[in-house]
Design an enzyme around this catalytic site. Structure first.
Site, PDB file in Angstrom:
ATOM      1  N   ASP A 155     -21.760 -24.675  -1.716  1.00  0.00           N
ATOM      2  CA  ASP A 155     -21.973 -23.332  -1.174  1.00  0.00           C
ATOM      3  C   ASP A 155     -22.192 -22.359  -2.330  1.00  0.00           C
ATOM      4  OD1 ASP A 155     -21.152 -22.333   1.981  1.00  0.00           O
ATOM      5  OD2 ASP A 155     -21.612 -20.779   0.496  1.00  0.00           O
ATOM      6  N   ASP A 193     -26.807 -22.661  -5.604  1.00  0.00           N
ATOM      7  CA  ASP A 193     -27.764 -21.926  -4.783  1.00  0.00           C
ATOM      8  C   ASP A 193     -28.862 -22.927  -4.410  1.00  0.00           C
ATOM      9  OD1 ASP A 193     -29.824 -20.424  -3.753  1.00  0.00           O
ATOM     10  OD2 ASP A 193     -29.732 -18.870  -5.299  1.00  0.00           O
ATOM     11  N   VAL A 194     -28.993 -23.200  -3.130  1.00  0.00           N
ATOM     12  CA  VAL A 194     -29.922 -24.259  -2.711  1.00  0.00           C
ATOM     13  C   VAL A 194     -31.393 -23.884  -2.900  1.00  0.00           C
ATOM     14  CG1 VAL A 194     -28.376 -25.481  -1.137  1.00  0.00           C
ATOM     15  CG2 VAL A 194     -29.701 -23.535  -0.278  1.00  0.00           C
ATOM     16  N   ASN A 231     -27.999 -27.982   5.306  1.00  0.00           N
ATOM     17  CA  ASN A 231     -27.600 -27.127   6.419  1.00  0.00           C
ATOM     18  C   ASN A 231     -27.568 -25.638   6.082  1.00  0.00           C
ATOM     19  OD1 ASN A 231     -25.817 -26.473   8.906  1.00  0.00           O
ATOM     20  ND2 ASN A 231     -24.502 -25.944   7.157  1.00  0.00           N
ATOM     21  N   TYR A 265     -37.446 -16.749  10.356  1.00  0.00           N
ATOM     22  CA  TYR A 265     -36.440 -17.777  10.699  1.00  0.00           C
ATOM     23  C   TYR A 265     -37.087 -18.863  11.555  1.00  0.00           C
ATOM     24  CZ  TYR A 265     -32.078 -19.796  12.481  1.00  0.00           C
ATOM     25  OH  TYR A 265     -31.066 -20.661  12.813  1.00  0.00           O
ATOM     26  N   LYS A 296     -37.752 -22.827  10.545  1.00  0.00           N
ATOM     27  CA  LYS A 296     -37.145 -23.949  11.261  1.00  0.00           C
ATOM     28  C   LYS A 296     -38.226 -24.902  11.797  1.00  0.00           C
ATOM     29  CE  LYS A 296     -32.868 -22.739  10.576  1.00  0.00           C
ATOM     30  NZ  LYS A 296     -32.055 -23.502   9.603  1.00  0.00           N
ATOM     31  N   THR A 300     -20.013 -18.393  16.775  1.00  0.00           N
ATOM     32  CA  THR A 300     -19.528 -18.083  15.426  1.00  0.00           C
ATOM     33  C   THR A 300     -18.879 -16.692  15.453  1.00  0.00           C
ATOM     34  OG1 THR A 300     -21.656 -17.111  14.901  1.00  0.00           O
ATOM     35  CG2 THR A 300     -21.351 -19.412  14.298  1.00  0.00           C
TER      36      THR A 300
HETATM   37  N1  NAD Z   1     -25.023 -20.419  14.338  1.00  0.00           N
HETATM   38  C1  NAD Z   1     -26.002 -20.698  15.178  1.00  0.00           C
HETATM   39  O1  NAD Z   1     -26.023 -20.240  16.331  1.00  0.00           O
HETATM   40  C2  NAD Z   1     -27.129 -21.617  14.737  1.00  0.00           C
HETATM   41  C3  NAD Z   1     -28.026 -22.129  15.701  1.00  0.00           C
HETATM   42  C4  NAD Z   1     -29.048 -22.971  15.278  1.00  0.00           C
HETATM   43  C5  NAD Z   1     -29.176 -23.286  13.945  1.00  0.00           C
HETATM   44  N2  NAD Z   1     -28.298 -22.774  13.030  1.00  0.00           N
HETATM   45  C6  NAD Z   1     -28.463 -23.153  11.620  1.00  0.00           C
HETATM   46  O2  NAD Z   1     -27.305 -23.857  11.201  1.00  0.00           O
HETATM   47  C7  NAD Z   1     -27.109 -23.661   9.812  1.00  0.00           C
HETATM   48  C8  NAD Z   1     -25.694 -23.172   9.583  1.00  0.00           C
HETATM   49  O3  NAD Z   1     -25.486 -21.991  10.340  1.00  0.00           O
HETATM   50  P1  NAD Z   1     -24.049 -21.306  10.496  1.00  0.00           P
HETATM   51  O4  NAD Z   1     -24.094 -20.479  11.711  1.00  0.00           O
HETATM   52  O5  NAD Z   1     -22.997 -22.339  10.341  1.00  0.00           O
HETATM   53  O6  NAD Z   1     -24.115 -20.309   9.231  1.00  0.00           O
HETATM   54  P2  NAD Z   1     -22.967 -19.587   8.382  1.00  0.00           P
HETATM   55  O7  NAD Z   1     -23.536 -18.285   7.950  1.00  0.00           O
HETATM   56  O8  NAD Z   1     -21.657 -19.611   9.118  1.00  0.00           O
HETATM   57  O9  NAD Z   1     -22.838 -20.541   7.095  1.00  0.00           O
HETATM   58  C9  NAD Z   1     -23.892 -20.711   6.194  1.00  0.00           C
HETATM   59  C10 NAD Z   1     -23.330 -21.035   4.832  1.00  0.00           C
HETATM   60  O10 NAD Z   1     -24.438 -21.213   3.929  1.00  0.00           O
HETATM   61  C11 NAD Z   1     -24.135 -20.592   2.706  1.00  0.00           C
HETATM   62  N3  NAD Z   1     -25.391 -20.223   2.020  1.00  0.00           N
HETATM   63  C12 NAD Z   1     -26.254 -19.246   2.356  1.00  0.00           C
HETATM   64  N4  NAD Z   1     -27.254 -19.183   1.465  1.00  0.00           N
HETATM   65  C13 NAD Z   1     -27.015 -20.165   0.539  1.00  0.00           C
HETATM   66  C14 NAD Z   1     -27.685 -20.583  -0.632  1.00  0.00           C
HETATM   67  N5  NAD Z   1     -28.822 -19.992  -1.048  1.00  0.00           N
HETATM   68  N6  NAD Z   1     -27.163 -21.613  -1.346  1.00  0.00           N
HETATM   69  C15 NAD Z   1     -26.009 -22.205  -0.946  1.00  0.00           C
HETATM   70  N7  NAD Z   1     -25.331 -21.839   0.159  1.00  0.00           N
HETATM   71  C16 NAD Z   1     -25.820 -20.827   0.890  1.00  0.00           C
HETATM   72  C17 NAD Z   1     -23.307 -19.370   3.091  1.00  0.00           C
HETATM   73  O11 NAD Z   1     -22.533 -18.919   1.988  1.00  0.00           O
HETATM   74  C18 NAD Z   1     -22.461 -19.913   4.240  1.00  0.00           C
HETATM   75  O12 NAD Z   1     -21.231 -20.445   3.796  1.00  0.00           O
HETATM   76  C19 NAD Z   1     -28.192 -22.682   9.358  1.00  0.00           C
HETATM   77  O13 NAD Z   1     -29.272 -23.408   8.811  1.00  0.00           O
HETATM   78  C20 NAD Z   1     -28.590 -22.001  10.649  1.00  0.00           C
HETATM   79  O14 NAD Z   1     -29.896 -21.514  10.595  1.00  0.00           O
HETATM   80  C21 NAD Z   1     -27.268 -21.958  13.400  1.00  0.00           C
END
Ligand code: NAD
Length: 254
Positions: free
Chosen positions: A37, A58-59, A85, A153, A157, A188
């Site tokens: 992270d 940083d990804v 993810n 976004y 995706k 969330t």
């Molecule tokens: N939450 C939803 O409803 C939902 C639905 C469909 C898809 N998604 C996808 O699921 C994935 C996770 O979502 P979530 O809701 O758990 O998000 P979240 O915001 O709770 O967690 C994302 C994590 O990624 C980290 N992050 C962000 N940018 C980064 C970077 N450049 N390098 C390293 N780490 C980084 C953040 O610090 C955070 O800890 C995402 O790809 C999101 O698009 C989420």
């Protein structure tokens, strides 16, 4: 279940939400978990909780991505599972008419270029091992249009989905499976706060979900653990929908 006993799993965005729930589930199933992270407090606390390793990265940075797999390999001796993810959905990514080029590019970098980098540098480890499972987080908006648009976004995706399919096909005979995970909306803290303030906004979305609620992160994690495990040995190149029936629905129950 101990389906991931001894496997080494690298999870990006492991500090929060789906990534954190998956770190917990992978550890329960016996994996060594590498929690990646950008956010140090949440990433290191996730790693401590699951008895794994935290790598701050940083990804979107090529050198960071190379380093995180190298660290996983040096510590545990293999890279068996990559759960790519990490992702963002910032408020300045909105309708195409409102979204500026900066916001567009930032979201493409974090959501799509990162998955390209993570796959590019995980696959060589898996080729050498003759096996591996990659799960890339896309979204249900990769397969459906939304009038409440977040244009970059959605496009990012769609890119994750197409890239995962192609990689799944290309590397299938080398024992590497690549699947796109397409979650529906997940319960969330951010989403709860947003919808508590604006019940109409919540209702506009809930009405489309046959199951009648948002997913819990643990339900998404259960699907990731399945895809990561040998139970999914014949599943590759798939768009794996975990969406409470949204993408299949026309009229939903009252
Ligand atoms: N939450 C939803 O409803 C939902 C639905 C469909 C898809 N998604 C996808 O699921 C994935 C996770 O979502 P979530 O809701 O758990 O998000 P979240 O915001 O709770 O967690 C994302 C994590 O990624 C980290 N992050 C962000 N940018 C980064 C970077 N450049 N390098 C390293 N780490 C980084 C953040 O610090 C955070 O800890 C995402 O790809 C999101 O698009 C989420």
């Amino acid at each position: 279940m101990q389906r991931l006993q001894g496997r080494v799993a690298v999870i990006t965005g492991a500090g929060s939400g789906i990534g954190l729930a998956t770190a917990r589930r992978f550890a329960e199933e016996g994996a060594h978990v590498v929690c990646v992270d950008l956010d140090e407090p949440s990433g290191s606390s996730a790693a401590a909780e699951v008895g794994g390793l935290f790598v701050k990265a940083d990804v979107t940075s090529e050198s960071d991505v190379i380093r995180m797999y190298q660290t996983a390999f040096d510590t545990y001796g293999s890279v068996d599972i990559a759960f790519n993810n990490a992702g963002i959905s910032p408020p300045d990514d909105d309708s195409i008419l409102e979204t500026g080029l900066d916001a567009w590019r930032r979201v493409q970098e974090v959501n799509l270029t990162s998955v390209y980098l993570c796959c590019k540098y995980a696959i060589p480890y898996m080729q050498r091992q003759g096996k591996g499972s990659i799960i890339n987080t896309a979204s249900f908006v990769a397969v459906m249009g939304s009038a409440t648009s977040q244009i970059s976004y959605t496009a990012s995706k769609g890119g994750v989905l197409a890239m995962s399919r192609e990689l799944g096909v290309q590397f299938a005979r080398e024992g590497i499976r690549v699947n796109a995970l397409c979650p529906g909306p997940v319960n969330t803290p951010l989403l709860r706060e947003l919808f508590a303030k604006d019940p109409e906004r919540a209702q506009r979305r809930l009405v489309h979900i046959p199951v009648g609620r948002f997913a819990e992160a643990s339900e998404i994690a259960a699907a990731v653990a399945f895809l990561a495990s040998d139970d999914a040995s014949f599943i590759t190149g798939s768009e794996f929908l975990v969406d409470g029936g949204i993408s299949g629905a026309y009229v939903t129950p009252l």
